[in-house]
Design an enzyme around this catalytic site. Structure first.
Site, PDB file in Angstrom:
ATOM      1  N   TYR A  14       0.855  -1.196   0.000  1.00 59.78           N
ATOM      2  CA  TYR A  14       0.000   0.000   0.000  1.00 59.78           C
ATOM      3  C   TYR A  14       0.891   1.246   0.000  1.00 59.78           C
ATOM      4  O   TYR A  14       2.101   1.138  -0.192  1.00 59.78           O
ATOM      5  CB  TYR A  14      -0.986  -0.075   1.170  1.00 59.78           C
ATOM      6  N   GLY A  18      -4.163 -14.525  12.299  1.00 59.00           N
ATOM      7  CA  GLY A  18      -5.167 -13.881  11.464  1.00 59.00           C
ATOM      8  C   GLY A  18      -6.347 -14.776  11.207  1.00 59.00           C
ATOM      9  O   GLY A  18      -7.307 -14.812  11.980  1.00 59.00           O
TER      10      GLY A  18
HETATM   11  C1  8OZ Z   1      -7.207  -8.535   2.084  1.00 60.81           C
HETATM   12  C2  8OZ Z   1      -8.106  -7.908   1.253  1.00 60.81           C
HETATM   13  C3  8OZ Z   1      -8.048  -6.539   1.114  1.00 60.81           C
HETATM   14  C4  8OZ Z   1      -7.111  -5.809   1.819  1.00 60.81           C
HETATM   15  C5  8OZ Z   1      -3.790  -6.089   3.493  1.00 60.81           C
HETATM   16  C6  8OZ Z   1      -5.544  -4.567   4.074  1.00 60.81           C
HETATM   17  O1  8OZ Z   1      -3.384  -6.999   2.776  1.00 60.81           O
HETATM   18  C7  8OZ Z   1      -5.202  -5.670   3.428  1.00 60.81           C
HETATM   19  C8  8OZ Z   1      -6.204  -6.459   2.656  1.00 60.81           C
HETATM   20  C9  8OZ Z   1      -6.274  -7.826   2.790  1.00 60.81           C
HETATM   21  O2  8OZ Z   1      -3.042  -5.518   4.273  1.00 60.81           O
END
Ligand code: 8OZ
Length: 362
Positions: free
Chosen positions: A182, A320
């Protein structure tokens, strides 16, 4: 099965006292409204899991611009704060601790999720592969535009605002999501950051935004209530290597974050194990460079978690997926009760089914 495991001893993570070494990892569940406001279902969901030593919430958008998936929650409006306040009160009443994960997706977004259909923002105008979740289905992330240098102060201000809102909502702290490719990780990696300003080029420049965000958020919270999540060897963006030197890049960043005396470093380590286990990355070296509390994550089972805590290789282990179908995961790990498995279709979207209807062990 032994119940004298090290997993059930209390600890302090920065300023946060935790009752055991089991953290609930951030789990995107996509059950908020399209406005990012949680429904009362989220209150039940988090309350049911409050026996975790520390709940790290699902990734939560710091701004409208930071949003990349439909039905994910936000922390930038008064309604977001009100909805999250009900969650933190429920968790605290049940004796738990909860930190909010602060998220800006950067280029992993779609014009349909942005204000006025705008392009997502990124360090550089390089389109991501893969898919994001938009209203009604999946879509490739839209081509992003590169942030102007002068806009970056505004991004940091959005993190600060979100951190202030998290404080108003009653959390115990916040976690800066600088993982899984991200926005913050897009800056860190030399494959996604081709900038020539002070946020691109050298390792110091590429890691600058994560450090500046951690500093800004620590000004709001105190550094001992701020954690950071990293994923040095993630394959979130496909199989291509994201960085030419993950050990050098992340070693530098861990030292910088360590100097801020943060509450913890939380790492997605899983790809050092299993079928992709050949990946060469030394998380213990990273942990030593950081120097503070360490939360290990990804693919741990009870025995590996127990050994990891016993050998002093982590302060907590974050689970998780097991928390999806086992709200009483801590108790089940303690007694050796079997773990339920959540089907993939329960992960994202929908209502109570597959979310708040998992029973505790008999
Ligand atoms: C799964 C689907 C959408 C986003 C991450 C926030 O991988 C996520 C995410 C996980 O950190």
């Amino acid at each position: 099965m032994t119940t004298t495991s090290n997993l059930f001893t209390p600890a302090r993570i920065g300023a946060i006292p935790v009752a055991n070494r089991i953290a609930m990892a951030p789990l995107t569940r996509a059950r908020a409204g399209m406005d990012g406001v949680h429904t009362p279902l989220a209150v039940d969901y988090y309350r049911q899991r409050a026996t975790a030593g520390l709940i790290i919430t699902e990734a939560t958008n710091i701004s409208r611009q930071g949003r990349g998936y439909a039905y994910t929650p936000g922390i930038y409006t008064a309604d977001h704060v009100t909805a999250w306040k009900a969650v933190t009160e429920a968790v605290h009443t049940a004796g738990g601790r909860i930190v909010l994960q602060l998220w800006h997706v950067g280029r992993i977004s779609h014009t349909s999720l942005q204000e006025g259909g705008a392009a997502p923002v990124a360090p550089s105008a390089l389109q991501a592969g893969g898919e994001t979740y938009v209203e009604g289905g999946f879509a490739q992330p839209s081509p992003p535009r590169a942030l102007e240098t002068a806009e970056i102060a505004g991004i940091i201000a959005d993190y600060r605002h979100a951190a202030e809102n998290a404080k108003a909502a009653g959390f115990d702290g916040v976690e800066v999501h600088s993982a899984n490719n991200y926005l913050l990780e897009q800056f860190i990696r030399d494959s996604t950051n081709h900038r020539t300003d002070r946020y691109g080029g050298s390792v110091e420049n590429r890691t600058r935004l994560t450090v500046e965000v951690a500093e800004a958020v620590a000004e709001v919270w105190g550094s001992d209530r701020v954690g950071v999540r990293l994923s040095p060897i993630t394959q979130a963006a496909g199989n291509t290597p994201l960085d030419s030197d993950p050990n050098g890049t992340y070693g530098f960043l861990a030292e910088r974050l360590g100097a801020l005396n943060l509450a913890y470093l939380h790492c997605v380590e899983g790809q050092t194990r299993g079928p992709n286990g050949a990946r060469n990355f030394d998380f213990q070296e990273l942990r030593r460079k950081f120097g503070g509390a360490y939360i290990a994550n990804n693919g741990y089972d009870r025995d590996l978690a127990d050994r990891t805590i016993a050998e002093g290789r982590a302060d907590m282990v974050a689970f998780g997926r097991p928390f999806i179908a086992n709200p009483d995961l801590v108790q089940r790990l303690k007694t050796g009760a079997p773990l339920a498995q959540a089907p993939q279709e329960a992960f994202y979207g929908g209502g109570a089914k597959g979310y708040t209807d998992w029973p505790t062990a008999a």
